[in-house]
Design a protein around this motif. Structure first.
Motif, PDB file in Angstrom:
ATOM      1  N   GLY A 126       1.018  -0.704   0.124  1.00  0.00           N
ATOM      2  CA  GLY A 126       0.124  -0.183  -0.369  1.00  0.00           C
ATOM      3  C   GLY A 126       1.165   1.356   0.271  1.00  0.00           C
ATOM      4  N   ARG A 127       0.190   2.177  -0.218  1.00  0.00           N
ATOM      5  CA  ARG A 127       0.718   4.002  -0.179  1.00  0.00           C
ATOM      6  C   ARG A 127       1.130   4.292   1.356  1.00  0.00           C
ATOM      7  NH1 ARG A 127      -1.913   8.357  -2.750  1.00  0.00           N
ATOM      8  NH2 ARG A 127      -3.174   6.440  -3.174  1.00  0.00           N
ATOM      9  N   ARG A 128       0.266   4.195   1.949  1.00  0.00           N
ATOM     10  CA  ARG A 128       0.582   4.071   3.351  1.00  0.00           C
ATOM     11  C   ARG A 128       1.114   3.504   4.137  1.00  0.00           C
ATOM     12  NH1 ARG A 128      -2.767   1.210   7.119  1.00  0.00           N
ATOM     13  NH2 ARG A 128      -2.995   2.139   9.052  1.00  0.00           N
ATOM     14  N   VAL A 136       3.136  11.191   7.330  1.00  0.00           N
ATOM     15  CA  VAL A 136       1.934  11.009   7.966  1.00  0.00           C
ATOM     16  C   VAL A 136       1.031  11.764   6.752  1.00  0.00           C
ATOM     17  CG1 VAL A 136       1.853  10.689   9.952  1.00  0.00           C
ATOM     18  CG2 VAL A 136       2.036  12.928   9.407  1.00  0.00           C
ATOM     19  N   CYS A 137      -0.087  11.492   6.626  1.00  0.00           N
ATOM     20  CA  CYS A 137      -1.573  12.391   5.663  1.00  0.00           C
ATOM     21  C   CYS A 137      -2.006  12.984   6.232  1.00  0.00           C
ATOM     22  CB  CYS A 137      -1.218  10.827   4.653  1.00  0.00           C
ATOM     23  SG  CYS A 137      -3.349  11.274   3.934  1.00  0.00           S
ATOM     24  N   ALA A 138      -2.276  13.981   5.986  1.00  0.00           N
ATOM     25  CA  ALA A 138      -3.778  15.150   6.555  1.00  0.00           C
ATOM     26  C   ALA A 138      -4.659  14.346   6.809  1.00  0.00           C
ATOM     27  CB  ALA A 138      -2.908  15.827   6.163  1.00  0.00           C
ATOM     28  N   SER A 196      -7.967   9.710  -3.637  1.00  0.00           N
ATOM     29  CA  SER A 196      -8.131   7.897  -4.449  1.00  0.00           C
ATOM     30  C   SER A 196      -6.399   8.731  -5.967  1.00  0.00           C
ATOM     31  CB  SER A 196      -9.351   8.412  -5.575  1.00  0.00           C
ATOM     32  OG  SER A 196      -9.913   9.757  -5.968  1.00  0.00           O
ATOM     33  N   ARG A 197      -5.911   9.388  -5.045  1.00  0.00           N
ATOM     34  CA  ARG A 197      -4.357   9.420  -6.645  1.00  0.00           C
ATOM     35  C   ARG A 197      -3.802   8.776  -5.938  1.00  0.00           C
ATOM     36  NH1 ARG A 197      -1.608  15.366  -4.645  1.00  0.00           N
ATOM     37  NH2 ARG A 197      -0.129  14.241  -5.607  1.00  0.00           N
ATOM     38  N   GLU A 198      -3.281   8.180  -7.680  1.00  0.00           N
ATOM     39  CA  GLU A 198      -2.278   6.993  -7.721  1.00  0.00           C
ATOM     40  C   GLU A 198      -0.904   7.271  -6.916  1.00  0.00           C
ATOM     41  OE1 GLU A 198      -1.153   7.043 -11.999  1.00  0.00           O
ATOM     42  OE2 GLU A 198      -2.847   8.548 -11.498  1.00  0.00           O
TER      43      GLU A 198
END
Ligand code: SF4
Length: 412
Positions: A169-171, A211-213, A219-221
């Protein structure tokens, strides 16, 4: 990576799902710890194996609400259908997906969402930290990883040729500092440890603290392509802090990054940390992966240099000089990727020679990995996400020609 119809480079054709060829009851994709525990629990309880997150199964009917992909037979027969199938597969990873295959359906359940605490628990298991006893001879790759530590999973890049985002995953899921340091201390006290922890990292080491806010729900690739997402916080300082504290442990004389960094993210986040990196955490060679220098090829790869490669080379060499250390950058590059022509390779050679002062050997000829975006482009000659026609170097002669731009002995 062979869970649905997929292009196979060695056979040069689209093959059906490995579920059918292997006659498996269930396929686990990704890192798999949760899936394996759940499968074991259900088998123990005499329950069925249907619907487990992060698995693929065969069913007579698709589950209610599943997103139906174009049928396998069409994807095998027709390049345009394969391209359509791939786009839908790529853009709907968060949903239950189903693809008709003969009289049945291949069904993929979305991956489980692992927490940092769970990752700590996985790494706290009593691993032997040795090759499997099945191997009686020395395992060549083991020396590289024997003294290295995994700090996190996931990669925010989502490069088209790479399978990491499809596995992990991207996360970014990161271990706590305590968990990494506990393992480092264990390693430092183990028999045969030479005082050097050779890596503290993941797919790109300096993504440890990212981290992602928006809590990674979008849905960005890619979080980095075409531009760095404003919701992304890189937090290089947390990774550098982890390296520094590893170095303070009894018995540890060096703690360095062996796997490589995403240099442009490093510079975009906090370039003032470069001195510390060059002084304390590089063991002579720093690996980076620009992959290419042509903007056109990088666009097909879904990769953009967010900081100048040449500027980074200068900055790193200056930081190394200030630290009194003679150190090199090892750039990883790629030939033969879709979109790349001979002219792009020659141009890349010139730029790399000018930036680093040598022509590196770390140039890999692109091989399409099953189910990656690049493999879909290679097979169909078009980008499934944009519909654009893409040049592909396909023949042995074309591929060898590109590769030889770096590998053939030259006078320059
Ligand atoms: S919102 Fe931005 S940082 Fe978060 S997952 Fe999406 S692209 Fe990545």
């Amino acid at each position: 990576m062979r869970r649905f119809a997929h292009y196979d480079f060695w056979d040069d054709r689209v093959r059906r799902s490995i579920m059918l060829d292997s006659r498996a009851d269930i396929l686990v994709y990704g890192m798999g710890e949760r899936q394996i525990v759940e499968i074991a629990r259900r088998l123990d309880a005499g329950e069925g194996l249907s619907g487990i997150p992060g698995t693929v199964e065969l069913r007579r009917e698709p589950p209610a609400g599943a997103h139906l992909l174009p049928p396998e037979a069409e994807a095998i027969r027709d390049r345009r259908a394969y391209s359509r199938f791939y786009r839908e597969f790529h853009q709907n990873q968060h949903r239950v997906l189903a693809q008709e295959s003969g009289k049945r359906f291949i069904v993929q359940h979305p991956p489980p969402r692992m927490s940092g605490e769970e990752l700590d628990a996985v790494h706290a298991l009593p691993f032997a930290r040795l090759p499997h006893p099945f191997y009686t001879d020395e395992v060549p790759g083991f020396a590289t990883v024997r003294a290295s530590l995994v700090s996190h999973r996931g990669c925010v890049s989502g490069c088209a040729f790479c399978s990491i985002a499809l596995h992990q995953g991207r996360r970014i899921v990161r271990r706590s500092e305590g968990s990494v340091l506990e393992e480092a201390a264990l390693l430092a006290s183990s028999k045969g440890f030479g005082g050097h922890i050779t890596d503290v990292g993941g797919p790109s080491a300096n993504m440890y603290g990212a981290v992602c806010a928006a809590d990674w729900r979008c849905s960005r690739e890619s979080c980095l392509y075409p531009e760095i997402c404003p919701n992304l916080r890189i937090n290089t300082a947390s990774w550098m802090g982890l390296l520094a504290r590893t170095l303070e442990l009894p018995g540890v004389r060096h703690a360095t990054v062996g796997s490589g960094i995403r240099y442009d993210l490093f510079m975009r986040d906090d370039p003032s940390l470069l001195d510390r990196l060059a002084r304390h955490h590089v063991s002579g060679r720093l690996k980076i992966a620009p992959e290419h220098t042509s903007a056109g090829v990088l666009d097909v790869m879904r990769k953009r240099h967010l900081y100048g490669m040449e500027d980074f080379a200068d900055a790193f060499h200056s930081a190394s000089s200030r630290a009194g250390r003679r150190q090199f950058i090892v750039p990883y590059l790629m030939s033969c990727h879709p979109g790349c022509r001979m002219g792009d390779m020659r141009e890349m050679r010139k730029r790399v020679l000018a930036a680093f002062g040598f022509v590196p050997e770390q140039v890999q000829a692109f091989i399409p990995l099953p189910l990656t975006l690049s493999s879909a482009i290679y097979h169909t000659g078009m980008d499934p996400l944009t519909g654009e026609e893409i040049f592909v170097a396909r023949t042995d002669q074309e591929r060898r020609g590109q590769h030889d731009v770096f590998h053939k002995k030259r006078n320059s």
